[in-house]
Design a protein around this motif. Structure first.
Motif, mmCIF file in Angstrom:
data_model
loop_
_atom_site.group_PDB
_atom_site.id
_atom_site.type_symbol
_atom_site.label_atom_id
_atom_site.label_comp_id
_atom_site.label_asym_id
_atom_site.label_seq_id
_atom_site.Cartn_x
_atom_site.Cartn_y
_atom_site.Cartn_z
ATOM 1 N N ALA A 20 0.844 -1.196 0.000
ATOM 2 C CA ALA A 20 0.000 0.000 0.000
ATOM 3 C C ALA A 20 0.880 1.246 0.000
ATOM 4 O O ALA A 20 1.913 1.305 0.682
ATOM 5 N N ALA A 21 0.560 2.293 -0.796
ATOM 6 C CA ALA A 21 1.344 3.548 -0.864
ATOM 7 C C ALA A 21 1.409 4.209 0.512
ATOM 8 O O ALA A 21 0.414 4.255 1.250
ATOM 9 N N VAL A 22 2.621 4.692 0.827
ATOM 10 C CA VAL A 22 2.842 5.365 2.115
ATOM 11 C C VAL A 22 2.892 6.871 1.882
ATOM 12 O O VAL A 22 3.650 7.360 1.036
ATOM 13 N N ALA A 23 2.098 7.605 2.589
ATOM 14 C CA ALA A 23 2.069 9.068 2.445
ATOM 15 C C ALA A 23 3.410 9.664 2.877
ATOM 16 O O ALA A 23 4.138 9.075 3.690
ATOM 17 N N PRO A 24 3.767 10.857 2.347
ATOM 18 C CA PRO A 24 5.057 11.466 2.682
ATOM 19 C C PRO A 24 5.149 11.821 4.169
ATOM 20 O O PRO A 24 4.156 12.135 4.834
ATOM 21 N N SER A 25 6.392 11.788 4.643
ATOM 22 C CA SER A 25 6.696 12.207 6.018
ATOM 23 C C SER A 25 8.026 12.982 5.979
ATOM 24 O O SER A 25 8.999 12.501 5.400
ATOM 25 N N ILE A 26 8.041 14.159 6.559
ATOM 26 C CA ILE A 26 9.245 14.997 6.517
ATOM 27 C C ILE A 26 10.193 14.589 7.645
ATOM 28 O O ILE A 26 9.810 14.543 8.818
ATOM 29 N N THR A 27 11.443 14.300 7.266
ATOM 30 C CA THR A 27 12.450 13.864 8.246
ATOM 31 C C THR A 27 13.442 14.976 8.592
ATOM 32 O O THR A 27 14.139 14.901 9.606
ATOM 33 N N SER A 28 13.541 16.007 7.754
ATOM 34 C CA SER A 28 14.436 17.144 8.027
ATOM 35 C C SER A 28 13.765 18.413 7.525
ATOM 36 O O SER A 28 13.526 18.567 6.320
ATOM 37 N N GLN A 29 13.432 19.291 8.457
ATOM 38 C CA GLN A 29 12.715 20.514 8.115
ATOM 39 C C GLN A 29 13.667 21.571 7.531
ATOM 40 O O GLN A 29 14.872 21.576 7.827
ATOM 41 N N PRO A 30 13.146 22.479 6.699
ATOM 42 C CA PRO A 30 13.980 23.599 6.242
ATOM 43 C C PRO A 30 14.313 24.505 7.431
ATOM 44 O O PRO A 30 13.511 24.658 8.361
ATOM 45 N N SER A 31 15.522 25.095 7.419
ATOM 46 C CA SER A 31 15.977 25.908 8.556
ATOM 47 C C SER A 31 15.984 27.390 8.199
ATOM 48 O O SER A 31 16.066 27.780 7.030
ATOM 49 N N ASN A 32 15.886 28.229 9.260
ATOM 50 C CA ASN A 32 15.931 29.678 9.075
ATOM 51 C C ASN A 32 17.252 30.097 8.434
ATOM 52 O O ASN A 32 18.298 29.476 8.647
ATOM 53 N N GLN A 33 17.198 31.184 7.664
ATOM 54 C CA GLN A 33 18.390 31.673 6.986
ATOM 55 C C GLN A 33 18.546 33.171 7.248
ATOM 56 O O GLN A 33 17.552 33.910 7.307
ATOM 57 N N THR A 34 19.805 33.615 7.406
ATOM 58 C CA THR A 34 20.126 35.035 7.539
ATOM 59 C C THR A 34 21.160 35.392 6.483
ATOM 60 O O THR A 34 22.230 34.761 6.414
ATOM 61 N N VAL A 35 20.838 36.363 5.640
ATOM 62 C CA VAL A 35 21.743 36.770 4.563
ATOM 63 C C VAL A 35 21.797 38.295 4.502
ATOM 64 O O VAL A 35 20.975 38.985 5.109
ATOM 65 N N THR A 36 22.760 38.793 3.749
ATOM 66 C CA THR A 36 22.875 40.228 3.494
ATOM 67 C C THR A 36 22.169 40.567 2.193
ATOM 68 O O THR A 36 22.186 39.776 1.247
ATOM 69 N N ASN A 92 2.573 12.646 -2.667
ATOM 70 C CA ASN A 92 2.615 11.493 -3.570
ATOM 71 C C ASN A 92 1.182 10.997 -3.736
ATOM 72 O O ASN A 92 0.232 11.699 -3.345
ATOM 73 N N THR A 93 1.034 9.810 -4.269
ATOM 74 C CA THR A 93 -0.322 9.312 -4.552
ATOM 75 C C THR A 93 -1.118 9.051 -3.287
ATOM 76 O O THR A 93 -2.352 8.949 -3.333
ATOM 77 N N ALA A 94 -0.397 8.951 -2.163
ATOM 78 C CA ALA A 94 -1.091 8.611 -0.923
ATOM 79 C C ALA A 94 -1.462 9.840 -0.106
ATOM 80 O O ALA A 94 -2.224 9.727 0.863
ATOM 81 N N GLY A 95 -0.919 11.000 -0.459
ATOM 82 C CA GLY A 95 -1.259 12.178 0.322
ATOM 83 C C GLY A 95 -0.178 13.251 0.227
ATOM 84 O O GLY A 95 0.720 13.208 -0.625
ATOM 85 N N SER A 96 -0.218 14.186 1.124
ATOM 86 C CA SER A 96 0.754 15.283 1.130
ATOM 87 C C SER A 96 0.975 15.756 2.557
ATOM 88 O O SER A 96 0.157 15.489 3.461
ATOM 89 N N VAL A 97 2.125 16.475 2.734
ATOM 90 C CA VAL A 97 2.463 17.036 4.038
ATOM 91 C C VAL A 97 3.168 18.375 3.794
ATOM 92 O O VAL A 97 3.914 18.522 2.820
ATOM 93 N N THR A 98 2.938 19.338 4.669
ATOM 94 C CA THR A 98 3.568 20.658 4.553
ATOM 95 C C THR A 98 4.624 20.814 5.645
ATOM 96 O O THR A 98 4.378 20.507 6.818
ATOM 97 N N SER A 99 5.798 21.294 5.256
ATOM 98 C CA SER A 99 6.904 21.459 6.202
ATOM 99 C C SER A 99 6.617 22.598 7.172
ATOM 100 O O SER A 99 5.698 23.404 6.977
#
Length: 298
Positions: A20-36, A92-99
């Motif tokens: 059976a298709a497994v829905a996505p799961s986030i294992t590493s979140q995007p991190s804050n960034q500081t730039v000039t 994916n075909t099984a669903g979605s997740v937002t970071s």
């Protein structure tokens, strides 16, 4: 399959059973960034789930066109991007997740140094010190390096620099400062150091001499002195300064017998001190035979 005439066997068909298709799961979140401002910022995500996984990055909740990979790099940023939120939807075909949202923080663009006050020429006497200073603007921290005749001076890394005790050999040396930060550097104009020989106090080489005149005549006195110029002169009569008598020689007004026995002296001075004084008696003819300075009677 068979009938009265015979039978036949079909080819074999294979059954494949996928998990059976497994829905996505986030294992590493995007991190804050500081730039000039002017730089780019990069965000990335890691996820598991049944392939293929699809990615869609969003800025402040709105899809970013073409941002469909597991990482996203912004265009060159500006100060208006400060505080922007970046998220990614993985599906994916099984669903979605937002970071989780990653925040972009903008630093003001670094400004290269600019000198607002140049070091100025200095004139000192041998044995004294000389001080030079510079003022500059630009993004902190600013670094300073003073140079003498184009060569770095060890330890001279402040906005001002004071020399050791000078000698006449230091005369005509030039001093300048290199000011720098992460954005660049700028060199000040060169200031010239003039070192004068130490001032020599006055010394009188020719003293004023006694004068004898007839009443109604003038009397002239002069002095010669050495020492570091400029030399100043002040003649005195009976210990009191004579107004305007400030040259190396002095001529009295027309004399009277009452001035017999008057003393004239001169003070010679310069920046190093005052020279020796010498009294000179003015002898004049007078009407009184009892005056010891008389040359005769009328």
């Amino acid at each position: 399959m068979s009938n009265t005439a015979g039978s036949v066997t079909s080819s074999a068909a294979t059954l494949t059973v996928n998990a059976a298709a497994v829905a996505p799961s986030i294992t590493s979140q995007p991190s804050n960034q500081t730039v000039t401002a002017g730089q780019t910022a990069s965000f990335s995500v890691a996820a598991t789930g049944t392939a293929p996984l699809s990615f869609q990055w969003q800025k402040n909740g709105a899809n970013i066109a073409g941002a469909t990979a597991s990482s996203y790099t912004t265009p060159a940023t500006s100060s208006s991007d400060n505080g922007a939120q970046f998220t990614v939807v993985v599906s994916n075909t099984a669903g979605s997740v937002t970071s989780a949202a990653a925040t972009l923080t903008m630093n003001a663009a670094t400004v290269a140094p600019s000198i607002t006050s140049q070091p100025s020429n200095q004139t000192v006497t041998a044995g004294q010190t000389a001080s030079f200073s510079v003022a500059a603007t630009g993004t902190a921290p600013l670094s300073y390096q003073w140079q003498k005749n184009g060569v770095n001076i060890t330890g001279a890394t402040a906005a001002s620099y004071t020399t050791p005790a000078t000698t006449t050999s230091d005369s005509a040396s030039t001093f300048r400062a290199l000011v720098s930060n992460t954005a660049g550097s700028v060199t000040s104009s060169a200031a010239t150091l003039t070192v004068n020989a130490a001032a020599v106090a006055p010394s009188i080489t020719s003293q004023p001499s006694n004068q004898t005149v007839t009443a109604g005549q003038t009397a002239s006195f002069s002095v010669a002195a050495t020492g570091t110029a400029p030399l100043s002169f002040q003649w005195q009569k009976n210990g009191a300064n004579i107004v305007g008598a400030t040259a190396s020689s002095y001529t009295t007004p027309a004399t009277t017998t009452s001035e017999t026995g008057s003393t004239l002296r001169v003070t010679v001075s310069n920046s190093a001190g005052t020279g020796n004084k010498h009294r000179s008696h003015s002898h004049r003819k007078c009407r009184h035979s009892t005056d010891i300075h008389c040359m005769g009677s009328i």
